[in-house]
Design an enzyme around this catalytic site. Structure first.
Site, mmCIF file in Angstrom:
data_model
loop_
_atom_site.group_PDB
_atom_site.id
_atom_site.type_symbol
_atom_site.label_atom_id
_atom_site.label_comp_id
_atom_site.label_asym_id
_atom_site.label_seq_id
_atom_site.Cartn_x
_atom_site.Cartn_y
_atom_site.Cartn_z
ATOM 1 N N GLU A 105 -3.438 -9.990 -5.667
ATOM 2 C CA GLU A 105 -3.834 -10.944 -6.712
ATOM 3 C C GLU A 105 -3.350 -10.571 -8.105
ATOM 4 O OE1 GLU A 105 -5.695 -8.821 -4.962
ATOM 5 O OE2 GLU A 105 -7.455 -8.104 -6.058
ATOM 6 N N HIS A 129 -7.280 -17.156 -0.888
ATOM 7 C CA HIS A 129 -7.915 -15.861 -1.164
ATOM 8 C C HIS A 129 -7.420 -15.282 -2.495
ATOM 9 C CE1 HIS A 129 -9.714 -11.938 0.047
ATOM 10 N NE2 HIS A 129 -8.720 -11.462 -0.693
ATOM 11 N N GLU A 130 -6.118 -15.219 -2.664
ATOM 12 C CA GLU A 130 -5.578 -14.617 -3.898
ATOM 13 C C GLU A 130 -5.912 -15.480 -5.113
ATOM 14 O OE1 GLU A 130 -5.000 -11.714 -3.265
ATOM 15 O OE2 GLU A 130 -4.504 -11.826 -1.135
ATOM 16 N N HIS A 149 -9.397 -14.636 -6.298
ATOM 17 C CA HIS A 149 -9.496 -13.397 -7.073
ATOM 18 C C HIS A 149 -9.334 -13.654 -8.583
ATOM 19 C CE1 HIS A 149 -10.035 -10.031 -4.369
ATOM 20 N NE2 HIS A 149 -8.986 -10.335 -3.628
ATOM 21 N N GLU A 185 -13.967 -8.151 -2.877
ATOM 22 C CA GLU A 185 -13.427 -8.810 -1.681
ATOM 23 C C GLU A 185 -14.434 -9.728 -0.991
ATOM 24 O OE1 GLU A 185 -10.393 -9.013 -1.267
ATOM 25 O OE2 GLU A 185 -9.637 -7.332 -2.448
ATOM 26 N N ASP A 206 -7.347 4.485 -0.260
ATOM 27 C CA ASP A 206 -6.462 3.949 0.783
ATOM 28 C C ASP A 206 -6.896 4.383 2.188
ATOM 29 O OD1 ASP A 206 -4.871 2.583 -1.001
ATOM 30 O OD2 ASP A 206 -3.301 4.112 -1.086
ATOM 31 N N TYR A 217 -14.696 -6.716 3.174
ATOM 32 C CA TYR A 217 -14.422 -8.151 3.237
ATOM 33 C C TYR A 217 -15.492 -8.868 4.062
ATOM 34 C CZ TYR A 217 -9.609 -7.047 1.724
ATOM 35 O OH TYR A 217 -8.515 -6.602 1.038
HETATM 36 N N1 BES Z 1 -6.519 -7.070 -3.277
HETATM 37 C C1 BES Z 1 -6.274 -7.211 -1.889
HETATM 38 C C2 BES Z 1 -5.216 -6.265 -1.367
HETATM 39 C C3 BES Z 1 -5.516 -4.792 -1.628
HETATM 40 C C4 BES Z 1 -6.789 -4.281 -1.511
HETATM 41 C C5 BES Z 1 -4.488 -3.948 -1.967
HETATM 42 C C6 BES Z 1 -7.033 -2.935 -1.764
HETATM 43 C C7 BES Z 1 -4.733 -2.615 -2.216
HETATM 44 C C8 BES Z 1 -6.012 -2.097 -2.119
HETATM 45 C C9 BES Z 1 -5.878 -8.644 -1.534
HETATM 46 O O1 BES Z 1 -6.546 -9.616 -2.278
HETATM 47 C C10 BES Z 1 -6.275 -8.872 -0.112
HETATM 48 O O2 BES Z 1 -7.453 -8.838 0.149
HETATM 49 N N2 BES Z 1 -5.318 -9.116 0.762
HETATM 50 C C11 BES Z 1 -5.572 -9.356 2.156
HETATM 51 C C12 BES Z 1 -5.464 -10.821 2.507
HETATM 52 C C13 BES Z 1 -6.744 -11.578 2.524
HETATM 53 C C14 BES Z 1 -6.535 -13.007 3.029
HETATM 54 C C15 BES Z 1 -7.866 -10.930 3.284
HETATM 55 C C16 BES Z 1 -4.523 -8.631 2.972
HETATM 56 O O3 BES Z 1 -3.486 -8.267 2.424
HETATM 57 O O4 BES Z 1 -4.759 -8.450 4.168
HETATM 58 ZN ZN ZN Z 2 -8.600 -9.711 -1.675
#
Ligand code: BES
Ligand code: ZN
Length: 480
Positions: A219, A243-244, A247, A266, A323, A331
């Site tokens: 996002e 989703h994005e 955010h 999330e 990480d 989520y």
């Molecule tokens: N912000 C997240 C991606 C993220 C989280 C990157 C933590 C690094 C650390 C992004 O908004 C996200 O949640 N992406 C999901 C997709 C979503 C539809 C659940 C993904 O990439 O799986």
């Molecule tokens: Zn997200």
């Protein structure tokens, strides 16, 4: 003291005067503290301009430097960043915590045949006076953001306008397909504004990255980053865009104060995402995805084990790399809590009003789970007794499945369950009863759910006759 990771610091200047600095010993994933000594002449409350000259490393954990061979066009190199959760320090010295917000402006000098974009509003480009083979791109982000939202991409990028505030950017090979895939973006933005309040970021552009981009979407303000694997051809993965977009309110305006409270970012974002898709495709569709999310939560908890600390909604990340902890839990446990509260407190309309008020209350701030809970109680002050029925301790701090399972409409799921049961129970004599018509009326989401049910429900692998010959699912849904 600023965070750094794999940065080579050359010089630090404060208010025009060169000062001493000390780069501390490296602390594994945290990198090295940069300790800067303030000049003695400085008085309290005096404005301080700190200039740091430094170099990043090719190993920067925030940056992927791709060779031409790793791009679609094969002619130019490509650079992109990914800072969340704590990689910004591998691009620039900073207070790398979501509890601090900052505005930024930037000037990026790059070769003439490339384009630079950042998580900001574009503020013009001009020839680089120092080198005629280069151009300078300017950017400005006037909304205060946590530094994990700083982002940069450089490549042979092109764009197409797909809405009044939206360009889609990618290498030229992907532009056309991307424009078609993400055609619902403006409709989603309008719904999101209806749910969350005004969109404060000006532009909402999309960037389709090369396949090594490590997430589905990110996002970055004004410029969402997405994986090219969203280009399914049928818009079936557009929930990632919803989703994005979401955010832009939950995460980018209201931000988790520390990564222990990542579920605030999330969980609320998944909740908004499912409402946006619900407005577009119906309430049954929202419930279908909500139930799919509960399944994902079950899978994650099974993978970790139901006593594992990473299955808690609120985690303790002291000495733990964020990480390492990343999973569906924040989520889907987060979503489940909000969906449960929606049902407990009077339905979607009532709970969406809370969500809008929550965004208004905490915009431009960074907050904890306690701040969220206190505001929930103050918003629903005539429903304190109802709220006191919630087992908060179990929801926030117990590992494993939540103490309560919300209720889900089963209409769209039942078709998937029925078909998976027929497959699982089939004997060789029954195989003639399966045909392509079984799948004709199912959406690609339902096909995925059907396959997920097959995976979970199967104690033993399918017998070869059950997957044999012409009775396969493969051809219809090739992109999966
Ligand atoms: N912000 C997240 C991606 C993220 C989280 C990157 C933590 C690094 C650390 C992004 O908004 C996200 O949640 N992406 C999901 C997709 C979503 C539809 C659940 C993904 O990439 O799986
Ligand atoms: Zn997200």
């Amino acid at each position: 003291i600023l965070d750094t990771k794999d940065l080579k610091i050359e010089q630090v200047v404060i208010n025009g005067q060169e000062v001493q600095f000390c780069l501390g010993e490296r602390q594994s994933f945290r990198g090295s503290p940069l300790e800067i000594t303030l000049p003695v002449a400085l008085s309290k409350k005096q404005e301080v301009v700190v200039e740091i000259s430094y170099e990043t490393s090719p190993q920067s954990s925030a940056l992927q430097w791709l060779t031409p061979e790793q791009t679609s066009g094969k002619k130019h190199p490509y650079l992109f960043s990914q800072c969340q959760a704590i990689h910004c320090r591998a691009i620039l010295p900073c207070q790398d915590t979501p509890s601090v917000k900052l505005t930024y402006s930037a000037e990026v000098s790059i070769p003439n045949d490339l384009v630079a974009l950042m998580s900001a509003v574009r503020d013009g480009e001009a020839p680089d006076p120092a080198d005629s083979s280069r151009k300078i791109y300017k950017f400005v982000q006037k909304v205060p953001i946590p530094c994990y939202l700083i982002a940069l991409v450089v490549g042979a990028l092109e764009s197409r306008k797909i809405g009044p505030r939206t360009l889609v950017w990618s290498e030229k090979e992907q532009v056309e397909k991307s424009a078609l895939e993400f055609s619902e973006t403006e409709r989603m933005l309008k719904i999101a504004e209806d749910l969350g309040g005004p969109y404060v970021w000006g532009q909402y552009d999309l960037l389709v990255l090369p396949p090594s981009f490590p997430y589905g979407g990110m996002e970055n303000p004004c410029l969402t980053f997405v994986t090219p694997t969203l280009l399914a051809g049928d818009k079936s993965l557009s929930n990632v865009i919803a989703h994005e977009i979401s955010h832009s309110w939950t995460g980018n305006l209201v931000t988790n104060k520390t990564w222990d409270h990542f579920w605030l970012n999330e969980g609320h974002t998944v909740y908004l995402e499912r409402h946006i898709c619900g407005r577009l495709f119906g309430e049954k569709f929202r419930h279908f995805h909500a139930l799919g999310g509960w399944g994902e939560l079950q899978n994650s908890i099974k993978t970790f084990g139901d006593t594992h600390a990473f299955t808690k909604l609120v985690v303790s990340l002291k000495d733990v790399d964020p990480d390492e902890v990343y999973s569906s839990v924040p989520y889907e446990k987060g979503f489940a809590l909000l969906f449960y509260l929606e049902q407990l407190l009077g339905g979607p309309e009532v709970f969406l009003a809370f969500l809008k008020a929550y965004v208004k209350e905490f915009s431009y701030k960074s907050i904890t789970t306690d701040d969220w809970k206190a505001f929930l109680y103050s918003h629903f002050k005539d429903k304190t007794d109802t709220l006191n029925q919630v087992d908060w301790n179990a929801w926030f701090f117990s590992p494993g499945l939540p103490p309560v399972k919300p209720k889900y409409d089963m209409t769209l799921t039942e078709a998937c369950v029925d078909l998976s049961q027929r497959w699982i129970k089939a004997k060789e004599d029954d195989l003639g009863t399966f045909c392509s018509a079984d799948l004709k009326d199912m959406s690609s989401h339902q096909l995925i759910e059907f396959l997920a049910l097959m995976l979970v429900a199967m104690a033993a692998p399918l017998h070869p006759v059950q997957v044999g010959r012409r009775h396969t699912l493969g051809s219809r849904n090739g992109h999966r």
